[in-house]
Design an enzyme around this catalytic site. Sequence first.
Site, PDB file in Angstrom:
ATOM      1  N   GLU A 288       0.993  -1.011  15.720  1.00  0.00           N
ATOM      2  CA  GLU A 288       0.325   0.248  15.332  1.00  0.00           C
ATOM      3  C   GLU A 288      -0.537   0.754  16.490  1.00  0.00           C
ATOM      4  O   GLU A 288      -0.552   1.942  16.800  1.00  0.00           O
ATOM      5  CB  GLU A 288      -0.552   0.026  14.094  1.00  0.00           C
TER       6      GLU A 288
ATOM      7  N   HIS B 120       6.061  -6.178   7.683  1.00  0.00           N
ATOM      8  CA  HIS B 120       5.882  -7.577   8.092  1.00  0.00           C
ATOM      9  C   HIS B 120       6.110  -8.500   6.905  1.00  0.00           C
ATOM     10  O   HIS B 120       5.194  -9.145   6.405  1.00  0.00           O
ATOM     11  CB  HIS B 120       4.487  -7.780   8.691  1.00  0.00           C
TER      12      HIS B 120
ATOM     13  N   SER C 177       1.923  -5.687   2.895  1.00  0.00           N
ATOM     14  CA  SER C 177       3.376  -5.774   3.035  1.00  0.00           C
ATOM     15  C   SER C 177       3.980  -6.818   2.097  1.00  0.00           C
ATOM     16  O   SER C 177       5.128  -7.199   2.259  1.00  0.00           O
ATOM     17  CB  SER C 177       3.720  -6.096   4.488  1.00  0.00           C
TER      18      SER C 177
ATOM     19  N   SER D 259      -1.028  -8.648  10.024  1.00  0.00           N
ATOM     20  CA  SER D 259      -2.420  -8.755  10.477  1.00  0.00           C
ATOM     21  C   SER D 259      -3.392  -8.455   9.345  1.00  0.00           C
ATOM     22  O   SER D 259      -4.468  -9.028   9.270  1.00  0.00           O
ATOM     23  CB  SER D 259      -2.668  -7.865  11.682  1.00  0.00           C
TER      24      SER D 259
ATOM     25  N   CYS E 160       0.869  -1.175   0.000  1.00  0.00           N
ATOM     26  CA  CYS E 160       0.000   0.000   0.000  1.00  0.00           C
ATOM     27  C   CYS E 160       0.906   1.225   0.000  1.00  0.00           C
ATOM     28  O   CYS E 160       2.120   1.133   0.110  1.00  0.00           O
ATOM     29  CB  CYS E 160      -0.912  -0.002   1.224  1.00  0.00           C
TER      30      CYS E 160
END
Length: 504
Positions: A348, A261, A486, A443, A232
């Site tokens: 985060e 990650h 990621s 996640s 992203c």
Amino acid sequence: MNQTIAIDGPAGAGKSTIAKRVSNMLGYHYVDTGAMYRTLALALLRAGISEKDEEAVKKILVSTEVRVRYEDSVQHMILNGEDVTHLLRKEEVGDMASRSSALAPVREKLLDLQQQLAESMPVVMDGRDIGTVVVPDALLKIYLTASVAVRAQRRYKELVEKGETPVLPNIEADIRERDERDMNRPIAPLRQAEDAYLVDSSDLTIEEVCDRIIRLFYGALGITIAENAGFCFGVRRAVRMLEESIENGEKPIRTLGPIIHNETVVRSMEEKGVITLKDGASLPTDGKGTVVIRSHGVGPDVSEKLRGMGYQVVDATCPFVQKIHEIVRRESKAGRLIILIGDPAHPENIGTLAWAEGPCISIASAEEAKAMKLPKDARICVVAQTTFDREKFKELVEIIGEKEYDMLVLNTICHATDMRQTEAAALADSVDMMLVVGSRSSSNTQKLYDICKGRCACTSYIQSLDDLVTITFRSDSRVGITAGASTPNNIIQEVAGYVRRAKF
Ligand code: DC
């Protein structure tokens, strides 16, 4: 099954650049048919024959041998045993090729060679009549074009880089003339095949054009790669900021936790000297070098402490996460209790909660939302982890809403995540098998997996190519691929490539 990719289009549309890249990405051979016409043009020029003298052309073609040889996947043109590749890009050769390629005997001579190549191996073939005449049953046909102005600009830049002094209006006129000739000749004129995709490269980068073609190619094989799969904006930005620090020669460079990650990316950064600090690991007190705050962000205390110790701080916190930090600080200062919907252990969220200047809690499940007990007159502000599941967020907000607190809800799920999840859900609905690519520690990849699994029973979590080995891909199965924020593009491409080979 013919897996040829045919790319046709006018001169200067970027066909050869794109065809070379696409063939590299797929492990295909690139066949440049223009070079074949140029080779015959060179033969005519050497023999001093005009294209207007058709009889003389026919005669010399009989005694002219044109062959193609591949060296390290690079096409070489062999004219009567001589490698003439280096002579073909000259202006006069291109001119003669444009004129002589209108002749029937010239086209007939090369048609066979081109068809043989397309039959003998998987190729990306570019030219003017590949989709219409040479390989009409190509798996994918692209008509690649660009405006005359853009094509002239590109050619102008190319010549300037070569040390020449071109005149732009002359180049434009030349391009128009070639288009006219290529499009209006009676035999095999340049035109878009009915089943070809039109790609206008005027406002696209090379990467964007390649990406579009690769997606169309996989689509034709029943493999759909989601548009919003992979890195992203925030992740791309963080990786770029770390790379800039490496390029600037800053030393040592440490990242507070893995930069993203994804083990492959982290390893490649470490090979360039980056030190990844594990969670909770302490920094040396010497304050030497650079510390990069990754896209997840940290609490204000952390960056202040780093600066206080003397470190140069590169803050790569995603701007969407920064926005949550601002909300949390503002609303907690205004007396609202912060309810952050997300996993309290996720970095985060640990960072976000540290921005609150008053009470704050983090919850992730409906049970926790139901069990939440606050005074009746509580003033609360509900925000979400950027990558939280959209539907689940709505559900939790509804549960909290029933408690009738003075509630301010700010949906801080980032747009990219939203689009990724919406698209993944729609894709999972329309395919037989779904592959979700990313690390188990990511996640947002896990959430994508949950969404897809709920809609397509045959959903697999792919961390590496090893995870694909046990899966059987049938040629008629429709396969969807999505990936977490990621996951680098090259890994998505490797997975798609594996599925292609396994399917056919
Ligand atoms: O793509 P290029 O500029 O190298 O091509 C040289 C000439 O060859 C061009 O003017 C048109 C012609 N050509 C053709 O007629 N058919 C093809 N398939 C490829 C090229």
